[in-house]
Motif scaffolding. Structure first.
Motif, PDB file in Angstrom:
ATOM      1  N   SER A 242       0.850  -1.195   0.000  1.00  0.00           N
ATOM      2  CA  SER A 242       0.000   0.000   0.000  1.00  0.00           C
ATOM      3  C   SER A 242       0.881   1.238   0.000  1.00  0.00           C
ATOM      4  N   ALA A 243       0.277   2.360  -0.362  1.00  0.00           N
ATOM      5  CA  ALA A 243       1.007   3.630  -0.365  1.00  0.00           C
ATOM      6  C   ALA A 243       1.508   3.950   1.052  1.00  0.00           C
ATOM      7  N   VAL A 244       0.682   3.602   2.047  1.00  0.00           N
ATOM      8  CA  VAL A 244       1.052   3.875   3.434  1.00  0.00           C
ATOM      9  C   VAL A 244       2.342   3.129   3.805  1.00  0.00           C
ATOM     10  N   GLU A 245       2.420   1.867   3.396  1.00  0.00           N
ATOM     11  CA  GLU A 245       3.629   1.087   3.682  1.00  0.00           C
ATOM     12  C   GLU A 245       4.835   1.646   2.941  1.00  0.00           C
ATOM     13  N   ALA A 246       4.613   2.075   1.693  1.00  0.00           N
ATOM     14  CA  ALA A 246       5.710   2.635   0.906  1.00  0.00           C
ATOM     15  C   ALA A 246       6.253   3.901   1.574  1.00  0.00           C
ATOM     16  N   VAL A 247       5.351   4.732   2.083  1.00  0.00           N
ATOM     17  CA  VAL A 247       5.778   5.964   2.747  1.00  0.00           C
ATOM     18  C   VAL A 247       6.514   5.633   4.051  1.00  0.00           C
ATOM     19  N   ALA A 248       5.992   4.650   4.789  1.00  0.00           N
ATOM     20  CA  ALA A 248       6.640   4.261   6.049  1.00  0.00           C
ATOM     21  C   ALA A 248       8.063   3.770   5.777  1.00  0.00           C
ATOM     22  N   TYR A 249       8.211   3.001   4.699  1.00  0.00           N
ATOM     23  CA  TYR A 249       9.538   2.489   4.325  1.00  0.00           C
ATOM     24  C   TYR A 249      10.468   3.646   3.924  1.00  0.00           C
ATOM     25  N   ALA A 250       9.954   4.525   3.054  1.00  0.00           N
ATOM     26  CA  ALA A 250      10.783   5.653   2.581  1.00  0.00           C
ATOM     27  C   ALA A 250      11.213   6.525   3.758  1.00  0.00           C
ATOM     28  N   LYS A 251      10.282   6.746   4.696  1.00  0.00           N
ATOM     29  CA  LYS A 251      10.610   7.576   5.872  1.00  0.00           C
ATOM     30  C   LYS A 251      11.657   6.893   6.739  1.00  0.00           C
ATOM     31  N   LYS A 252      11.560   5.566   6.815  1.00  0.00           N
ATOM     32  CA  LYS A 252      12.498   4.824   7.647  1.00  0.00           C
ATOM     33  C   LYS A 252      13.913   4.902   7.050  1.00  0.00           C
ATOM     34  N   ILE A 253      14.002   4.744   5.733  1.00  0.00           N
ATOM     35  CA  ILE A 253      15.308   4.861   5.071  1.00  0.00           C
ATOM     36  C   ILE A 253      15.836   6.286   5.256  1.00  0.00           C
TER      37      ILE A 253
ATOM     38  N   LEU B  18       4.649  11.005  -2.889  1.00  0.00           N
ATOM     39  CA  LEU B  18       4.860   9.569  -3.043  1.00  0.00           C
ATOM     40  C   LEU B  18       3.542   8.837  -2.781  1.00  0.00           C
ATOM     41  N   GLU B  19       2.895   9.197  -1.688  1.00  0.00           N
ATOM     42  CA  GLU B  19       1.643   8.544  -1.316  1.00  0.00           C
ATOM     43  C   GLU B  19       0.547   8.816  -2.354  1.00  0.00           C
ATOM     44  N   LYS B  20       0.408  10.090  -2.720  1.00  0.00           N
ATOM     45  CA  LYS B  20      -0.628  10.472  -3.688  1.00  0.00           C
ATOM     46  C   LYS B  20      -0.424   9.783  -5.027  1.00  0.00           C
ATOM     47  N   ALA B  21       0.816   9.816  -5.508  1.00  0.00           N
ATOM     48  CA  ALA B  21       1.109   9.263  -6.832  1.00  0.00           C
ATOM     49  C   ALA B  21       0.832   7.765  -6.872  1.00  0.00           C
ATOM     50  N   ILE B  22       1.186   7.051  -5.807  1.00  0.00           N
ATOM     51  CA  ILE B  22       0.944   5.606  -5.783  1.00  0.00           C
ATOM     52  C   ILE B  22      -0.560   5.325  -5.810  1.00  0.00           C
ATOM     53  N   ASN B  23      -1.304   6.053  -4.983  1.00  0.00           N
ATOM     54  CA  ASN B  23      -2.752   5.835  -4.956  1.00  0.00           C
ATOM     55  C   ASN B  23      -3.393   6.115  -6.315  1.00  0.00           C
ATOM     56  N   LEU B  24      -2.945   7.191  -6.959  1.00  0.00           N
ATOM     57  CA  LEU B  24      -3.460   7.522  -8.290  1.00  0.00           C
ATOM     58  C   LEU B  24      -3.147   6.413  -9.287  1.00  0.00           C
ATOM     59  N   GLU B  25      -1.898   5.935  -9.223  1.00  0.00           N
ATOM     60  CA  GLU B  25      -1.444   4.937 -10.185  1.00  0.00           C
ATOM     61  C   GLU B  25      -2.202   3.616 -10.004  1.00  0.00           C
ATOM     62  N   VAL B  26      -2.442   3.232  -8.757  1.00  0.00           N
ATOM     63  CA  VAL B  26      -3.174   1.999  -8.475  1.00  0.00           C
ATOM     64  C   VAL B  26      -4.586   2.094  -9.078  1.00  0.00           C
ATOM     65  N   GLU B  27      -5.225   3.231  -8.849  1.00  0.00           N
ATOM     66  CA  GLU B  27      -6.565   3.443  -9.405  1.00  0.00           C
ATOM     67  C   GLU B  27      -6.554   3.371 -10.927  1.00  0.00           C
ATOM     68  N   ARG B  28      -5.548   4.037 -11.513  1.00  0.00           N
ATOM     69  CA  ARG B  28      -5.445   4.076 -12.972  1.00  0.00           C
ATOM     70  C   ARG B  28      -5.303   2.665 -13.539  1.00  0.00           C
ATOM     71  N   GLN B  29      -4.407   1.874 -12.918  1.00  0.00           N
ATOM     72  CA  GLN B  29      -4.171   0.523 -13.434  1.00  0.00           C
ATOM     73  C   GLN B  29      -5.401  -0.365 -13.287  1.00  0.00           C
ATOM     74  N   ILE B  30      -6.087  -0.258 -12.146  1.00  0.00           N
ATOM     75  CA  ILE B  30      -7.288  -1.080 -11.950  1.00  0.00           C
ATOM     76  C   ILE B  30      -8.359  -0.700 -12.980  1.00  0.00           C
ATOM     77  N   ASP B  31      -8.496   0.611 -13.212  1.00  0.00           N
ATOM     78  CA  ASP B  31      -9.456   1.078 -14.219  1.00  0.00           C
ATOM     79  C   ASP B  31      -9.160   0.475 -15.584  1.00  0.00           C
ATOM     80  N   ILE B  32      -7.879   0.502 -15.963  1.00  0.00           N
ATOM     81  CA  ILE B  32      -7.482  -0.023 -17.282  1.00  0.00           C
ATOM     82  C   ILE B  32      -7.856  -1.500 -17.393  1.00  0.00           C
ATOM     83  N   ILE B  33      -7.471  -2.279 -16.374  1.00  0.00           N
ATOM     84  CA  ILE B  33      -7.697  -3.729 -16.444  1.00  0.00           C
ATOM     85  C   ILE B  33      -9.192  -4.050 -16.400  1.00  0.00           C
TER      86      ILE B  33
END
Lengths: 95, 479
Positions: free
Chosen positions: B162-173, B223-238
């Motif tokens: 999820s975007a939340v996990e990605a942000v948590a990881y990026a913040k941790k690094i 980072l969070e916004k872009a991931i959420n947007l991209e997930v929506e976009r890909q699901i819409d396409i499929i």
């Protein structure tokens, strides 16, 4: 393995090398020969041999982290085709 | 259909060396264009790269901090592509033998939950220059000051869902590289950059979906916004019968959308090969162990110590240990104030953090120093002021009006604890509002707040709230 003209064209494009139609045949042949040589070497048993990264059996020397270069922009830019406000100008890059 | 998101991150951390990775030019940010680009950075004929020891040490430091295997032998390779901000026509990077191997990092997701994220590798490489596409008579301006700045590229496994996990990881690094002082973490200046590989697949499916690489994510929020947007976009396409294309997409913060960059099918053919100008880097155990010795207390260790020593929740501890500076500040406050560490935590992560954030000030430059905040907490603890008034005092200290005692004195904020005085005020308020008193007594309990408010208004908030409550109850019980 042999390369056809389309392969040569692609490789030439990636390297930004201009290859004329007349050269195409001989270059395709030369490159194919090199690949043939590589194929021949692949037959050698290299089990347990560390891949060679450099022909010299030496390790990289490290330098200390010090700023030793001074500004030589003027010198470098004296041979640049076009500059402005300290920048090198190049044909527009389209993204 | 239920969808599952798969995210992997590539983080580029600029290493905080004084000079470049392969040349003696300065890496200082913000210099006049091209004044810090020497002949090595410009790819002039006949020059040779010489590796910066500090860049190697910093990469190793990161490796030992994530418990990864540091390679005894690593090799630099040329990544070939043509772009005007890459003068040599290749970027020196590492391909098959990176300096840092497999490691892992634990991310905290609040409520005591955590997840282990795998790190595939981290390798050293040089940064490219900058292209300025503003108007130069239809041409592009090139600044090569950044060319050759050392980067550590940190590649994660596709372990985030999820975007939340990605942000948590990026913040941790981000926290980690700053703790170990190998990167200043400044995202606005581009010292810390994230690219996200995002794909979706039907829940339960093993095979990964086609991924898109998101670039230009220069804040955690983006980072969070872009991931959420991209997930929506890909699901819409499929879901509408289409296919996701493997491509690089740029995030546009102004329009809050991602859009396709030039297709990279051909550009991806980088034809890596070992750089003949550089020998393999060989590091022995003594070298690596010596660097391990220099590691400070790491974020996880500090967080666990905070939870244990100060009896804080994981969430509080995560916030307070997000940076070494903030953690140091907090510890200084607790040590000086000698009051409840939980109250100190609330003030540091609440009032102080909000003020720092609002004024964009770094904690080390906070006008309210740890000592000043500790002085304020002492006055709350000994009941000189209430928590509410304390916020007023904090504000004044932030404006540079002196320490807590001086502000309390100058503004006359000392809490009124003289029960005789409060009793008199309570009596006045009740007798001047007979109607409300009557209604209260006939069961309108809510009116109690009205009386408290009146007393507080009379005293400008300075009356001790507990005493006011007690005395009011007593007085209203009489007729």
């Amino acid at each position: 393995m042999s390369l056809d003209h389309a392969d040569v064209k692609k490789i030439a494009h990636l390297a930004r090398v201009d290859v004329s139609d007349e050269q195409m045949e001989s270059i395709a042949k030369d490159l194919s020969n090199i690949l043939g040589l590589v194929e021949q070497m692949s037959a050698v048993d290299t089990e347990g041999v560390v891949p060679m990264a450099h022909p010299l059996h030496m390790a990289q020397r490290l330098r200390s982290d010090e700023v030793t270069e001074t500004d030589a922009r003027e010198l470098f830019q004296s041979i640049a085709p076009q500059t402005e406000e300290g920048l090198y100008l190049v044909p527009k890059v389209i993204e | 259909m239920q969808w599952e998101t798969v995210i992997g991150l590539e983080i580029h951390a600029q290493l905080a060396t004084k000079s470049k990775i392969f040349s003696g030019a300065s890496t200082a940010y913000g210099a006049e264009p091209n004044t810090q680009a020497c002949n090595v950075d410009l790819g002039m004929p006949g020059v040779l790269p010489v590796l910066n020891r500090e860049a190697v040490c910093m990469a190793v430091k990161f490796g030992v901090a994530i418990g990864a295997k540091v390679a005894p032998r690593s090799v630099f390779a040329r990544k070939n592509y043509f772009y005007p901000d890459l003068p040599k026509g290749y970027q020196i990077s590492q391909m098959e033998l990176p300096i840092v191997g497999v490691g892992k990092l634990t991310i905290n997701l609040g409520d005591g939950e955590s997840k282990v994220i795998g790190i595939t590798r981290a390798h050293l490489e040089e940064d490219a220059g900058k292209s300025l596409h503003e108007d130069f008579h239809g041409m592009t301006g090139i600044d090569l000051n950044r060319a050759g700045t050392p980067l550590l590229e940190i590649v994660s496994e596709p372990d985030m869902s999820s975007a939340v996990e990605a942000v948590a990881y990026a913040k941790k690094i981000h926290a980690l590289v700053r703790y170990i002082e190998i990167c200043d973490g400044n995202m606005a200046e581009g010292s810390f950059r994230c690219d996200a590989n995002v794909s979706v697949r039907p829940k339960g499916q093993e095979k990964l979906g086609t991924r898109a690489e998101l670039k230009n994510l220069n804040s955690f929020r983006f980072l969070e916004k872009a991931i959420n947007l991209e997930v929506e976009r890909q699901i819409d396409i499929i879901e509408s019968g289409g296919k996701v294309a493997q491509e690089t997409r740029l995030y546009d913060a102004d329009r809050n959308e991602t859009r396709s960059m030039r297709s990279k099918e051909e550009a991806n053919d980088y034809r890596y090969f070992p750089d003949p100008d550089l020998l393999p880097v060989e590091l022995d155990d003594a070298f690596i162990d010596a660097i391990r010795e220099t590691l400070p207390e790491l974020p996880d260790e500090k967080r666990q110590r905070f939870e244990a020593d100060y009896v804080l929740s994981q969430q509080d501890a995560v916030v307070l240990t997000a940076s070494r500076e903030l953690a140091d500040y907090y510890e200084a406050v607790v040590a000086t104030a000698q009051t409840d560490p939980k109250i100190a935590a609330n003030w540091v992560s609440g009032e102080l953090a909000a003020a720092l954030n609002k004024e964009a000030v770094d904690v080390v430059n906070s006008p309210v120093t740890a000592e000043l905040l500790a002085g304020l907490l002492k006055r709350i603890a000994d009941q000189t002021i209430s928590g509410k008034i304390a916020k007023q005092v904090f504000e004044a200290m932030w404006q540079g009006e002196g320490d807590a005692d001086a502000v309390i004195e100058a503004k006359g904020l000392k809490q009124i604890t003289d029960s005789g005085a409060i009793e008199k005020l309570v009596d006045d308020v009740v007798t001047t509002n007979p109607k409300q008193a009557e209604q209260y007594r006939s069961g309108k309990d809510k009116l109690f707040g009205f009386f408290v408010g009146q007393v507080m208004k009379e005293t400008k908030g300075k009356a001790n709230p507990q005493q006011v409550n007690e005395l009011l109850k007593k007085r209203l019980a009489q007729d």
